[in-house]
Scaffold this active site. Structure first.
Site, PDB file in Angstrom:
ATOM      1  N   GLU A 170      48.533 -64.128 -57.506  1.00  0.00           N
ATOM      2  CA  GLU A 170      48.632 -63.821 -58.310  1.00  0.00           C
ATOM      3  C   GLU A 170      48.872 -62.051 -57.762  1.00  0.00           C
ATOM      4  OE1 GLU A 170      47.883 -63.640 -62.653  1.00  0.00           O
ATOM      5  OE2 GLU A 170      49.538 -65.028 -62.944  1.00  0.00           O
ATOM      6  N   GLU A 382      51.276 -71.935 -62.432  1.00  0.00           N
ATOM      7  CA  GLU A 382      50.926 -71.812 -63.954  1.00  0.00           C
ATOM      8  C   GLU A 382      51.513 -71.591 -65.380  1.00  0.00           C
ATOM      9  OE1 GLU A 382      47.958 -68.475 -64.199  1.00  0.00           O
ATOM     10  OE2 GLU A 382      46.705 -68.849 -62.552  1.00  0.00           O
TER      11      GLU A 382
END
Ligand code: BG6
Length: 482
Positions: A170, A382
């Protein structure tokens, strides 16, 4: 699309679970590990919920064998975890810490002993603090070489056993929270110019690592994990459709186009030029980015929620650090970029206690978008539900988590029918862990860990939740028994 019959998940599908070093390991100064930017940041009063730290976290550093045994009993096919840079290079560069390398050797070997595929994230936000002190970390171009050197050390040491590598976790979150919202280290706000420069350095670091890995292990599988929030236009008003296009270019494609094509989206670049915040690019950079993109094997996706884009007038709302980190529903605030878009709540969707929208169909949507735009395989690295869990008579009943995951897996199966090549589904997280800004009360795990915000609370004992046994069946039936 509608299909009369479903093909189901591919037979070698990787059912997994994910974690990150700082959030689970603890042992923050054990066996020669260096101090990280997060070790420092959490000690600034008011930065995290009730001043929680990852000093002890859930002590995975000392209990990894117990945790891996639980994974094996569940039938897990892959475990995604990150390596703490400061365990390997306590100063970020220079001398190597053999004890740190050994810890991950042990973890990888333990996973392989049970046939669990290790999926390694090279960087999940914990940077050696020494690099901050040497040259301000990601703000300086020197970090590219230090990162690639660190990554190459990992590839050489573990590449014979690790097939799946994720270079960055991220990048969009750690850079926007670090340089625009002041909520992650180094805690800067609204520093657009540095934000884009930092991102260019992170892109070059990612690309350098991809090239180094492919040189050593051409058959390895590599990608970056992106926090992808697909965006809906608020309504059919053209200015809101344009707000969505702006959002996509600046918030999604800005990163994914680099990973997949090695280029920055043109209209986003034009906007940055007009604002005077384009990054400095050195000769040869774009060629390196393009080369790395041609070698990337998958797009990693961390999917939690979708968002809405609505036109935001020039005197409209900006970015803020007013986020719901307490679990008191309804406390999140609308944010945006004046003149472009803002992101109001979606009235059609329920939310978690932390005001994250719950949108299973969005998962199918993001797989479709990636497939259409990039034609890359996808690793869902995720997806999960943060919730308050309670122990009752030694058990944890979490039907809400089962419902959440079931709905998402159903949509993912449809994405497979749509022709998306999905390689893995790693839910977040395996055990409960530290939620960076939200403390330990926001629980994501299949396995409950007995601890609260207070460092000295709890036994750290592990209790498999109802969702643990449910996911065991999901894996055994390859996603059929939901
Ligand atoms: C992702 C991160 O942003 O989402 C994880 O990669 C993080 O590290 C997860 O924990 C959930 O976010 P949060 O803020 O609820 O912990």
């Amino acid at each position: 699309m509608y299909f009369k019959e479903t093909k189901g998940f591919p037979k070698d599908f990787l059912w997994g679970r994910a974690s990150a070093a700082y959030q689970v390991e603890g042992g923050w100064d054990a066996d020669g590990k260096g101090v990280t930017n997060w070790d420092k940041f959490v000690r600034i009063p008011g930065k995290t919920f009730k001043e929680t730290t990852g000093d002890k976290a859930v002590d995975h550093y000392h209990r990894y064998k117990e945790d891996v045994k639980l994974m094996a009993d569940m039938g897990l096919k892959t475990y995604r975890f990150s390596i703490a840079w400061a365990r390997i290079y306590p100063n970020g560069n220079g001398e190597i810490n053999e004890a740190g390398l050994q810890f991950y050797d042990n973890l990888i070997n333990e996973l392989l002993k049970y046939g669990i595929e290790p999926m390694v994230t090279v960087y999940h936000w914990d940077m050696p603090q020494a690099l901050e002190e040497q040259y301000h970390g990601w703000e300086d171009r020197r970090i590219v070489d230090d990162y690639v050197n660190y990554a190459t050390t990992l590839f050489k040491r573990y590449g014979d056993r690790v097939k799946y590598w994720i270079t960055m976790n991220e990048q969009n979150i750690f850079t926007s929270f670090g340089w625009l919202k002041g909520m992650h280290p180094p805690g800067k706000e609204n520093d657009m110019k540095t934000f884009y420069q930092v991102n260019h350095h992170a892109n070059m670091a990612h690309a350098g690592a991809v090239l180094a890995l492919k040189e050593l292990y051409p058959d390895a599988k590599v990608g970056a994990s992106f926090a992808y929030s697909p965006c809906y236009a608020f309504d059919r008003k053209p200015e809101n459709a344009m707000a969505k296009a702006d959002y996509d270019d600046l918030q999604n494609y800005w990163w994914m186009d680099i990973y997949a094509y090695g280029r920055y989206p043109k209209s986003a670049w034009a906007y940055l030029e007009s604002m005077g915040v384009t990054p400095d690019i050195q000769e040869g950079d774009m060629e390196i980015l393009r080369k790395a993109a041609s070698l990337v094997n998958f797009m990693g996706v961390n999917y939690y929620q979708t968002c809405v884009a609505e036109y935001n007038p020039i005197d409209g709302v900006g970015m803020s650090n007013a986020m719901n980190t307490t679990g008191k529903k309804g406390t999140a605030q609308v944010q945006g970029i004046p003149g472009l878009y803002k992101n109001p709540a979606n009235d059609f969707l329920p939310t978690t206690d932390w005001d994250w929208t719950i949108d299973p169909m969005g998962l199918r949507m993001c797989c479709r978008d990636i497939t259409s735009r990039y034609a890359l395989p996808i690793v869902i690295s995720e997806n999960g539900l943060g919730a308050f869990d309670k122990v009752e008579d030694g058990q944890v009943h979490d039907p809400y988590r089962i419902a959440y995951l079931k709905a998402h897996i159903e949509e993912l199966k449809k994405a497979c029918d749509d022709g998306c090549e999905v390689l893995a589904y790693c839910t977040w997280s395996y055990t409960d862990l530290l939620s960076w800004l939200n403390g330990y009360q926001k629980r994501y795990g299949f396995v409950y860990v007995d601890r609260e915000e207070d460092e000295n609370s709890g036994t750290l004992n592990r209790i498999p939740k109802d969702s643990y046994y449910w996911y065991q069946k999901v894996i055994a039936s390859n996603g059929e028994d939901l």
